[in-house]
Design an enzyme around this catalytic site. Structure first.
Site, PDB file in Angstrom:
ATOM      1  N   SER B 136       0.817  -1.211   0.000  1.00 33.17           N
ATOM      2  CA  SER B 136       0.000   0.000   0.000  1.00 33.17           C
ATOM      3  C   SER B 136       0.847   1.256   0.000  1.00 33.17           C
ATOM      4  O   SER B 136       1.901   1.325   0.604  1.00 33.17           O
ATOM      5  CB  SER B 136      -0.973   0.011   1.173  1.00 33.17           C
ATOM      6  OG  SER B 136      -0.389  -0.528   2.303  1.00 33.17           O
ATOM      7  N   HIS B 146      -3.188  -6.431  -3.428  1.00 34.35           N
ATOM      8  CA  HIS B 146      -2.971  -7.596  -2.587  1.00 34.35           C
ATOM      9  C   HIS B 146      -2.973  -8.814  -3.488  1.00 34.35           C
ATOM     10  O   HIS B 146      -3.750  -8.901  -4.433  1.00 34.35           O
ATOM     11  CB  HIS B 146      -4.080  -7.723  -1.540  1.00 34.35           C
ATOM     12  CG  HIS B 146      -4.179  -9.102  -0.970  1.00 34.35           C
ATOM     13  ND1 HIS B 146      -5.110 -10.019  -1.421  1.00 34.35           N
ATOM     14  CD2 HIS B 146      -3.448  -9.728  -0.028  1.00 34.35           C
ATOM     15  CE1 HIS B 146      -4.929 -11.152  -0.765  1.00 34.35           C
ATOM     16  NE2 HIS B 146      -3.948 -11.007   0.093  1.00 34.35           N
ATOM     17  N   SER B 303       4.224 -11.838  10.459  1.00 36.33           N
ATOM     18  CA  SER B 303       4.125 -12.030   9.012  1.00 36.33           C
ATOM     19  C   SER B 303       2.666 -12.145   8.580  1.00 36.33           C
ATOM     20  O   SER B 303       2.286 -11.685   7.509  1.00 36.33           O
ATOM     21  CB  SER B 303       4.908 -13.273   8.586  1.00 36.33           C
ATOM     22  OG  SER B 303       6.263 -13.115   8.941  1.00 36.33           O
TER      23      SER B 303
END
Lengths: 342, 342
Positions: B136, B146, B303
């Site tokens: 982003s 994404h 993560s």
């Protein structure tokens, strides 16, 4: 989501009446409520939460000194509705929301299951006066308080099943041990009026409930939390809930007054936003009240997600420096403290 | 969470070797990978996602011009590990994360169920090369992209079950129809190389998947999404995944280049933060990849939650003015558009 009306406060001409203490006219017709409250717990609870909403909102407005609450009364197509009071961008409070819902009608079993620990076979008519709230200040030295108290009544064939649930908990961004002690002592005193076992049990329940499993840390420094309360009897359980609700302001207001003018740095504000990210994680991933809301048809999403912060932040692998003030609060969030013995 | 190592890039002296294109040494020993990749899809997929991670990260570094990726290679105690590449606070990218995981060993059935639509009775050894990413920009006129592509292989008694899944989708904050058309046309061209039915089917799947039910709106303008892909055969399915992954940069980079220097107002930035709040809601409440991660023991939480935005915002009952630019994108999020016919 059904239509809702917006009022501005105050809306009542007759300031002497009980109704003048409320933030809005009740969801159920007031005369009906008064009459039914003699025998019916749903009506008693609705009147009580209306009164508490008024007391809390007016005190917070006074504390803030700048902003007033916006009042939204809304109806649920499937039955019931709510009164959402929200304050945004105050001098003291960044966001404060005090929400009441009174939900009737058929709830999907998945939604009911979120509100209950015991295993009962539930269906048929449901009624749920629900009083929920989250209040947060912009100052990172002022903790966020959250509380919710609810009465649940389910008619299962001919048997009426009911229970109370609720709790009050504190989320500080920086550790102030005196504040934690004051908060827990106030809640313990409320519990002790009803049973010597309540505080210990409900404090532990709170620590377990507000645990963010994937982070291995608690959302805050706890408080009390209980569900499925049906003992010793309905009236006594209601009295306990009333005592708890009446303890909200005394547990929190002195902390706000103490810190609302504390100076803070941009770095402290950023840390607060990171912790608010954790608050979001808890509410969206684990909170049963939020899940209940998301699963209840016709529920008002803006009232359910009112508890989300104005701003939140996520930073990859953020680790506070050892011995920093940020590390100090993290340590407490990883290992709950006994604030009474401390 | 097991210990992980941090490298700084570039880490390879021999720039001529294939391995020099990667962001780190692979999780599986490189010589073993090369040997096994002749016959084993797990090894083929691991090599491919290493290559893609390198290609994408290096292109994004070039596009940003200021920041480099931080590279974290981590091991999972229970088997496998990952390589997380993350860029924060770039000139163009507020946050870009390109994550690889290769997870082995027993997964709880609840976690496996999140990754699969078909109903198979799954247990025993699991292996999952997984390539996930979210990027982003700070500029509200640059959309967020994404994508994630994964190969799943499960040994169930003597039978090996495998499938591919993945997708690429775009989340703009302001509507630019040309960008949406470019994005979808690029993905359609990739799909069309493999089957004339793929784009339509996977576009619809994407619209359904990225729908935020409680808001009645999509997370973005879609793209493609598929799961359980095992046809026409393993090699052809792998080739399709490769074509899709190779289409990521061509679908996105021209949009970034077009808008990265667009001027924007503080009000536009605030709108972007509100939309990022919706992104958080989707990821924490619905996203199967996130749920899979939260349910997988020993998974690396930083993560998994890398896809959450740096900043997000919630505002009670925020409703853009009719006919405003904010209302225009909302309309598209409420009713998916056919960007090819458009």
């Amino acid at each position: 989501i059904s239509a809702y009306l917006t009022f501005s406060s105050p809306i009542f001409a007759d300031s002497k009446s009980e109704i003048a203490k409320f933030m809005s006219v009740p969801l159920t017709d007031y005369e009906t409520l008064k009459k039914e409250s003699k025998n019916d717990m749903k009506a008693k609870m609705e009147l009580f939460i209306m009164e508490m909403q008024g007391e809390i909102c007016r005190k917070l407005e006074k504390l803030d000194g700048k902003q007033n609450f916006q009042i939204d009364k809304w109806n649920r197509k499937e039955g019931g509705g709510g009164i959402t009071c929200i304050m945004n961008g105050g001098d003291v409070f960044e966001k404060a929301g005090v929400n009441i819902s009174v939900v009737h009608g058929d709830l999907p079993p998945a939604a009911v299951a979120q509100m209950k620990s015991r295993g009962h076979d539930l269906n048929a008519d449901k009624s749920l006066p629900f009083f929920a709230c989250g209040i947060s200040s912009k100052n990172p030295h002022v903790p966020t308080i959250h509380f919710n108290y609810r009465y649940f009544e389910v008619k299962n064939e001919d048997k009426k099943i009911w229970w109370f649930g609720g709790g009050t908990d504190l989320t500080p961004y920086y550790l102030n041990e005196e504040d934690c002690k004051h908060f827990h002592k106030t809640l313990k005193a409320a519990c002790d009026k009803h049973s010597p076992t309540y505080y210990e049990k409900f404090k532990k329940w709170c620590d377990n409930y507000f645990f963010i499993k994937h982070r291995g840390e608690s959302r805050g420094v706890g408080g009390i939390f209980f569900d499925d309360l049906e003992s010793p009897n309905q009236n006594e359980a209601f009295k306990f809930v009333q005592t708890c609700a009446k303890a909200i302001l005394p547990s929190y207001v002195p902390i706000v007054e103490k810190h609302k003018s504390d100076s803070y740095t941009q770095a402290e504000r950023e840390w607060q936003l990171l912790r608010r990210g954790r608050y979001v994680e808890f509410n969206l991933v684990y909170d049963r009240g939020t899940k209940f809301g998301l699963m209840t048809p016709g529920s008002r999403i803006e009232s359910i997600l009112m508890s989300l912060p104005t701003y939140a932040k996520w930073e990859y692998c953020h680790n506070p420096k050892p011995e920093s003030n940020e590390a100090k609060i993290l340590k407490v969030l990883k290992e709950p403290v006994d604030w009474i013995k401390q």
